[in-house]
Design a protein around this motif. Structure first.
Motif, PDB file in Angstrom:
ATOM      1  N   ASN B 165      42.068 -38.789  22.750  1.00 14.66           N
ATOM      2  CA  ASN B 165      42.800 -37.982  22.105  1.00 14.66           C
ATOM      3  C   ASN B 165      43.748 -37.930  22.123  1.00 14.66           C
ATOM      4  O   ASN B 165      44.667 -37.229  22.446  1.00 14.66           O
ATOM      5  CB  ASN B 165      41.250 -37.183  21.278  1.00 14.66           C
ATOM      6  CG  ASN B 165      40.622 -38.070  20.531  1.00 14.66           C
ATOM      7  OD1 ASN B 165      40.885 -39.584  19.933  1.00 14.66           O
ATOM      8  ND2 ASN B 165      39.321 -37.567  19.952  1.00 14.66           N
ATOM      9  N   GLN B 166      43.770 -36.940  23.733  1.00 19.79           N
ATOM     10  CA  GLN B 166      44.475 -35.985  24.576  1.00 19.79           C
ATOM     11  C   GLN B 166      45.705 -37.337  24.482  1.00 19.79           C
ATOM     12  O   GLN B 166      47.627 -36.418  24.856  1.00 19.79           O
ATOM     13  CB  GLN B 166      44.126 -35.391  25.523  1.00 19.79           C
ATOM     14  CG  GLN B 166      43.515 -36.148  26.773  1.00 19.79           C
ATOM     15  CD  GLN B 166      42.556 -36.843  27.092  1.00 19.79           C
ATOM     16  OE1 GLN B 166      41.135 -36.917  25.918  1.00 19.79           O
ATOM     17  NE2 GLN B 166      41.633 -37.586  27.702  1.00 19.79           N
ATOM     18  N   SER B 167      45.624 -38.173  24.650  1.00 20.01           N
ATOM     19  CA  SER B 167      47.289 -39.177  25.099  1.00 20.01           C
ATOM     20  C   SER B 167      47.601 -39.493  23.457  1.00 20.01           C
ATOM     21  O   SER B 167      48.361 -40.285  23.401  1.00 20.01           O
ATOM     22  CB  SER B 167      46.249 -40.105  25.667  1.00 20.01           C
ATOM     23  OG  SER B 167      45.888 -40.142  26.926  1.00 20.01           O
ATOM     24  N   GLY B 168      46.950 -38.961  21.911  1.00 21.26           N
ATOM     25  CA  GLY B 168      47.551 -39.492  21.208  1.00 21.26           C
ATOM     26  C   GLY B 168      47.178 -40.582  20.476  1.00 21.26           C
ATOM     27  O   GLY B 168      47.150 -41.468  20.017  1.00 21.26           O
ATOM     28  N   ALA B 169      45.651 -40.314  20.599  1.00 18.96           N
ATOM     29  CA  ALA B 169      44.509 -41.364  19.723  1.00 18.96           C
ATOM     30  C   ALA B 169      44.836 -41.221  17.852  1.00 18.96           C
ATOM     31  O   ALA B 169      45.187 -40.321  18.109  1.00 18.96           O
ATOM     32  CB  ALA B 169      43.572 -41.786  20.471  1.00 18.96           C
ATOM     33  N   PRO B 170      44.446 -42.788  17.618  1.00 15.56           N
ATOM     34  CA  PRO B 170      44.293 -44.593  18.308  1.00 15.56           C
ATOM     35  C   PRO B 170      45.736 -44.790  17.823  1.00 15.56           C
ATOM     36  O   PRO B 170      45.651 -45.860  18.618  1.00 15.56           O
ATOM     37  CB  PRO B 170      43.526 -44.343  16.476  1.00 15.56           C
ATOM     38  CG  PRO B 170      44.154 -43.723  15.895  1.00 15.56           C
ATOM     39  CD  PRO B 170      44.419 -42.568  16.079  1.00 15.56           C
ATOM     40  N   LEU B 171      46.580 -44.465  18.045  1.00 12.26           N
ATOM     41  CA  LEU B 171      48.509 -44.974  17.447  1.00 12.26           C
ATOM     42  C   LEU B 171      49.181 -43.992  17.686  1.00 12.26           C
ATOM     43  O   LEU B 171      49.168 -43.269  17.565  1.00 12.26           O
ATOM     44  CB  LEU B 171      48.561 -45.257  16.655  1.00 12.26           C
ATOM     45  CG  LEU B 171      49.424 -46.588  15.863  1.00 12.26           C
ATOM     46  CD1 LEU B 171      49.077 -47.453  16.682  1.00 12.26           C
ATOM     47  CD2 LEU B 171      50.046 -46.276  14.921  1.00 12.26           C
ATOM     48  N   ARG B 172      49.846 -44.214  18.789  1.00 12.51           N
ATOM     49  CA  ARG B 172      51.080 -43.416  19.083  1.00 12.51           C
ATOM     50  C   ARG B 172      52.070 -44.436  19.964  1.00 12.51           C
ATOM     51  O   ARG B 172      52.298 -45.462  20.202  1.00 12.51           O
ATOM     52  CB  ARG B 172      50.496 -42.420  20.479  1.00 12.51           C
ATOM     53  CG  ARG B 172      51.066 -43.236  21.872  1.00 12.51           C
ATOM     54  CD  ARG B 172      50.995 -42.102  23.238  1.00 12.51           C
ATOM     55  NE  ARG B 172      51.540 -41.893  23.229  1.00 12.51           N
ATOM     56  CZ  ARG B 172      51.975 -40.334  24.130  1.00 12.51           C
ATOM     57  NH1 ARG B 172      51.006 -40.725  25.023  1.00 12.51           N
ATOM     58  NH2 ARG B 172      53.428 -40.240  23.975  1.00 12.51           N
ATOM     59  N   LEU B 173      53.993 -43.484  19.163  1.00 11.17           N
ATOM     60  CA  LEU B 173      54.667 -44.033  20.088  1.00 11.17           C
ATOM     61  C   LEU B 173      55.277 -44.123  21.446  1.00 11.17           C
ATOM     62  O   LEU B 173      54.697 -42.779  22.417  1.00 11.17           O
ATOM     63  CB  LEU B 173      55.760 -43.989  19.272  1.00 11.17           C
ATOM     64  CG  LEU B 173      57.905 -44.385  19.507  1.00 11.17           C
ATOM     65  CD1 LEU B 173      57.507 -45.566  18.503  1.00 11.17           C
ATOM     66  CD2 LEU B 173      58.479 -43.773  18.425  1.00 11.17           C
ATOM     67  N   ILE B 174      55.653 -45.388  22.028  1.00  9.59           N
ATOM     68  CA  ILE B 174      56.585 -45.050  23.495  1.00  9.59           C
ATOM     69  C   ILE B 174      57.381 -45.104  23.405  1.00  9.59           C
ATOM     70  O   ILE B 174      57.711 -46.490  23.079  1.00  9.59           O
ATOM     71  CB  ILE B 174      55.043 -45.847  24.113  1.00  9.59           C
ATOM     72  CG1 ILE B 174      54.162 -45.382  24.733  1.00  9.59           C
ATOM     73  CG2 ILE B 174      55.991 -46.069  25.920  1.00  9.59           C
ATOM     74  CD1 ILE B 174      54.244 -43.700  25.508  1.00  9.59           C
TER      75      ILE B 174
END
Lengths: 195, 263
Positions: B165-174
């Motif tokens: 979650n702290q990394s932007g779950a469940p879907l994030r842009l890079i």
């Protein structure tokens, strides 16, 4: 307990946050961004000690008329602690952020207002630290009082330095500013003893 | 939970990976708090059950996808550099798929000149959204050619596992050649638009955060230099590379543009 022992213990307490930081540094336990931890922690404690120094008089007047250590000695140790944490803060910045490069540091100080403000605050602390002894207090007499009023602008500049580096969340610097404002206001009145 | 993915050997720079311990405990995710340790500490406040992503706007087939639809797309692992605007950086293995694969499914029209990304809005649960530190929900944007670029990734995982979650779950842009804040976390809406969107950071501080926000060591932030960066876990700084080391792939997107003006 003799006064010297009390002073030693009080100084040690003031040094605890620094000792803790040094211990964690040796253990490589300062987190993902160790330099930021060192920088922020030493900066935070500088501001805490400045605010504590300013709180001594109003707290005495309002709540605690008698102290186990003479007030002026408490204030001296708190003020010197602020100075030492500020020096550590500068050392971390110069060693790790500037990579010991004096030219880079001079340029950084000249071009970035928040660094300039922080440097100004630290520079103004130097004469206060030097003249913090009883000898200087006697030598300067009434001028000593005037000189040491510099603690007010220094504290304000320290808080401003912090506020200007924050990206979006101004809660903490504004809280410090509020505390500073309250302490400044209390100074304007002759306070009644509540106790 | 684990993900099925293939390492993509094309995106394996000869760089030492950042300790997962660091990358998973030191995050900027203001929805979960502004301190770097807040997102990990408050991670359970982000509710990702039955997550859906709506793709709408200037396209022939606007659609809503759930995570199963997205995980049915072939997942690959890519090791990218990641550079925060604050001056720290990391090298981490993302799992995901090129955004272009997803956008092609909705068939963008010729009016789709930009893409806007809108993150989760949940004032009840997300501690950071109780205060208007930024104008919530978090909004970011890319030009359509940036969005369709093969480097632009929709990430679903990190270090071999589904995003925490702290990394932007469940879907994030890079978007590896831009400062980290361009890489929106916990995305719920992707909107194809004709006009350049205004991101949350542009709205908050227009003098400091521009639309492009490409990593550029020659253009300082208004308050600090961007010439160097400190890799997480290390004491000393190293030089920041133009476009974060992806100049060969992306410099042509900006040919003829004054990068000081379009910062």
């Amino acid at each position: 307990m003799p006064l010297a022992a009390k002073l030693f213990i009080f100084s040690l307490v003031c040094a605890l946050p620094g000792i803790d930081l040094g211990w964690k540094l040796l253990q490589d336990n300062l987190g993902a961004n160790p330099v930021e931890t060192l920088e922020h922690t030493t900066g935070d404690w500088t501001i805490y000690f400045l605010l504590l120094t300013l709180s001594i008089s109003p707290v005495q007047q309002l709540f605690v008329p008698k102290w186990p250590i003479p007030m002026h000695l408490i204030r001296r140790i708190l003020g010197l602690s602020a100075f030492v944490y500020a020096l550590l803060h500068l050392a971390v910045y110069f060693i790790f952020d500037m990579g010991l490069d004096i030219d880079a540091a001079v340029e950084d100080i000249a071009t970035r207002p928040f660094i300039m403000i922080g440097m100004t605050a630290l520079t103004l602390l130097i004469p206060l630290a030097i003249t913090s002894t009883q000898g200087w207090q006697k030598r300067l007499k009434r001028r000593w009082q005037q000189l040491h009023k510099l603690i007010y602008p220094i504290t304000f500049l320290g808080i401003l330095h912090y506020a200007l580096l924050v990206k979006a969340d101004l809660f903490m610097p504004l809280l410090y500013l509020l505390l500073f404002g309250i302490l400044m206001l209390l100074r304007q009145f002759k306070l009644p003893r509540l106790r | 939970s684990s993900l099925r993915f293939q390492p993509n050997p094309q995106y394996r720079p000869d760089l030492k990976l950042t300790d997962a311990e660091h990358a998973l405990h030191y995050n900027n995710f203001y929805e979960l708090g502004t301190d770097k340790s807040d997102p990990y500490r408050n991670a359970d406040r982000l509710i990702t059950d039955n997550w859906q992503v709506r793709i709408e706007g200037e396209c022939a087939k606007p659609q809503t996808f759930d995570m199963d639809d997205l995980l049915a797309i072939e997942q690959e692992e890519r090791i990218y550099r990641f550079r925060c605007v604050e001056g720290w950086s990391m090298v981490v293995p993302w799992i995901g798929f090129p955004l272009s694969k997803l956008l092609n499914k909705v068939e963008p029209t010729s009016k789709a000149k930009y893409v806007e990304f809108i993150s989760i809005l949940d004032r009840k649960n997300l501690p950071g959204q109780r205060f208007n530190i930024l104008d919530w929900p978090y909004r970011e944007g890319l030009r359509i050619d940036e969005a369709m670029h093969p480097l632009t990734l929709m990430a679903t995982g990190l270090y071999g596992e589904a995003l925490q979650n702290q990394s932007g779950a469940p879907l994030r842009l890079i978007v590896p050649w831009k400062y980290g804040f361009k890489s929106s976390k916990s995305i719920v809406t992707i909107r194809l638009v004709e006009k350049q969107p205004i991101s949350s950071w542009m709205q908050a501080t227009p003098s400091e955060y521009g639309f492009y926000s490409n990593v550029n060591p020659q253009v300082p932030h208004r308050r600090w230099s961007q010439a160097k960066e400190r890799p997480l876990g290390s004491f000393f700084k190293k030089k920041t590379l133009m476009f974060n080391g992806y100049a060969d792939e992306v410099a042509s997107l900006y040919s003829g543009m004054d990068l000081r003006r379009y910062f």
